[in-house]
Motif scaffolding. Structure first.
Motif, PDB file in Angstrom:
ATOM      1  N   ARG A   1     -31.792  -4.882 -21.240  1.00  0.00           N
ATOM      2  CA  ARG A   1     -31.644  -5.803 -22.133  1.00  0.00           C
ATOM      3  C   ARG A   1     -33.078  -6.556 -22.320  1.00  0.00           C
ATOM      4  O   ARG A   1     -33.419  -7.004 -21.445  1.00  0.00           O
ATOM      5  N   GLU A   2     -33.486  -6.794 -23.722  1.00  0.00           N
ATOM      6  CA  GLU A   2     -34.779  -7.497 -23.756  1.00  0.00           C
ATOM      7  C   GLU A   2     -34.506  -8.553 -24.468  1.00  0.00           C
ATOM      8  O   GLU A   2     -33.716  -8.665 -25.629  1.00  0.00           O
ATOM      9  N   PHE A   3     -35.449  -9.817 -24.414  1.00  0.00           N
ATOM     10  CA  PHE A   3     -35.387 -10.995 -25.378  1.00  0.00           C
ATOM     11  C   PHE A   3     -36.130 -10.585 -26.816  1.00  0.00           C
ATOM     12  O   PHE A   3     -36.974  -9.833 -26.671  1.00  0.00           O
TER      13      PHE A   3
ATOM     14  N   VAL B   1     -35.610 -18.111 -23.029  1.00  0.00           N
ATOM     15  CA  VAL B   1     -35.816 -16.858 -23.158  1.00  0.00           C
ATOM     16  C   VAL B   1     -35.343 -15.843 -22.178  1.00  0.00           C
ATOM     17  O   VAL B   1     -35.316 -14.453 -22.418  1.00  0.00           O
ATOM     18  N   ARG B   2     -34.657 -16.257 -21.133  1.00  0.00           N
ATOM     19  CA  ARG B   2     -34.134 -15.454 -20.231  1.00  0.00           C
ATOM     20  C   ARG B   2     -32.638 -15.436 -20.541  1.00  0.00           C
ATOM     21  O   ARG B   2     -31.847 -16.439 -21.034  1.00  0.00           O
ATOM     22  N   GLY B   3     -31.971 -14.148 -20.266  1.00  0.00           N
ATOM     23  CA  GLY B   3     -30.851 -14.062 -20.487  1.00  0.00           C
ATOM     24  C   GLY B   3     -29.818 -14.568 -19.771  1.00  0.00           C
ATOM     25  O   GLY B   3     -28.782 -15.289 -19.978  1.00  0.00           O
ATOM     26  N   VAL B   4     -30.324 -14.918 -18.283  1.00  0.00           N
ATOM     27  CA  VAL B   4     -29.332 -15.740 -17.631  1.00  0.00           C
ATOM     28  C   VAL B   4     -29.426 -17.386 -17.781  1.00  0.00           C
ATOM     29  O   VAL B   4     -28.444 -18.117 -17.279  1.00  0.00           O
ATOM     30  N   ASP B   5     -30.104 -17.675 -18.784  1.00  0.00           N
ATOM     31  CA  ASP B   5     -29.799 -19.047 -19.282  1.00  0.00           C
ATOM     32  C   ASP B   5     -28.873 -19.441 -20.235  1.00  0.00           C
ATOM     33  O   ASP B   5     -28.497 -20.332 -20.767  1.00  0.00           O
TER      34      ASP B   5
ATOM     35  N   ALA C   1     -30.205 -17.797 -29.297  1.00  0.00           N
ATOM     36  CA  ALA C   1     -31.227 -16.389 -29.221  1.00  0.00           C
ATOM     37  C   ALA C   1     -30.562 -15.273 -29.397  1.00  0.00           C
ATOM     38  O   ALA C   1     -29.330 -14.919 -29.788  1.00  0.00           O
ATOM     39  N   TRP C   2     -31.661 -14.310 -29.865  1.00  0.00           N
ATOM     40  CA  TRP C   2     -31.136 -13.021 -30.134  1.00  0.00           C
ATOM     41  C   TRP C   2     -31.797 -11.968 -29.236  1.00  0.00           C
ATOM     42  O   TRP C   2     -32.963 -12.239 -28.561  1.00  0.00           O
ATOM     43  N   PHE C   3     -31.013 -11.006 -28.425  1.00  0.00           N
ATOM     44  CA  PHE C   3     -31.323 -10.257 -27.431  1.00  0.00           C
ATOM     45  C   PHE C   3     -31.154  -8.916 -28.070  1.00  0.00           C
ATOM     46  O   PHE C   3     -30.379  -8.606 -28.894  1.00  0.00           O
ATOM     47  N   ARG C   4     -31.769  -7.719 -27.403  1.00  0.00           N
ATOM     48  CA  ARG C   4     -31.300  -6.358 -27.740  1.00  0.00           C
ATOM     49  C   ARG C   4     -31.381  -5.529 -26.596  1.00  0.00           C
ATOM     50  O   ARG C   4     -31.999  -5.623 -25.593  1.00  0.00           O
TER      51      ARG C   4
END
Length: 127
Positions: free
Chosen positions: A45-47, A109-113, A35-38
């Motif tokens: 931070r967002e997906f 889609v979650r950063g914690v994943d 995935a990419w986040f920013r």
């Protein structure tokens, strides 16, 4: 241990394009969901976009849908983010993330994943 290295960021004018790359270490890249986040200054931070390890399933944030495309090249251990029609609101540090999964079609889609993160690459869109 997985290491992720992003590249391709830079300064671009509104309406321009950039392609980000993220190269992953490890022998099992084909089993990584990516995935990419920013993260913009002063914001959380967002997906942005995600791709399954099969490459057949993708998911995008509404803010980038129709403008950004995520893809992967397993032979190169690389995931890409093609960004078109860039807007000043896209200015942020972009991070790639990886998680090993046995589900070929799963996107996260979650950063914690995600278990592994790159160091980030700066994207700046001038108005």
């Amino acid at each position: 241990q997985v290491q992720l290295v992003e590249s391709g960021g830079g300064l671009v004018q509104t309406g321009g394009s950039l392609r980000l790359s993220c190269v992953a270490s490890g022998r099992t890249f084909s089993s990584y969901a990516m995935a990419w986040f920013r993260q913009a200054p002063g914001k959380e931070r967002e997906f942005v976009a995600a791709i399954s390890w099969s490459g057949g399933d993708k998911y995008y944030a509404d803010s980038v849908k129709g403008r950004f495309t995520v893809s992967r090249a397993d032979a190169k251990n690389t995931v890409y983010l093609q960004m078109n029609s860039l807007e000043p609101e896209d200015t942020a540090v972009y991070y790639c993330a990886a998680v090993v999964t046995s589900f070929s079609g799963r996107v996260y889609v979650r950063g914690v994943d995600y278990d592994y993160w790159g160091q980030g690459t700066q994207v700046t869109v001038s108005s």
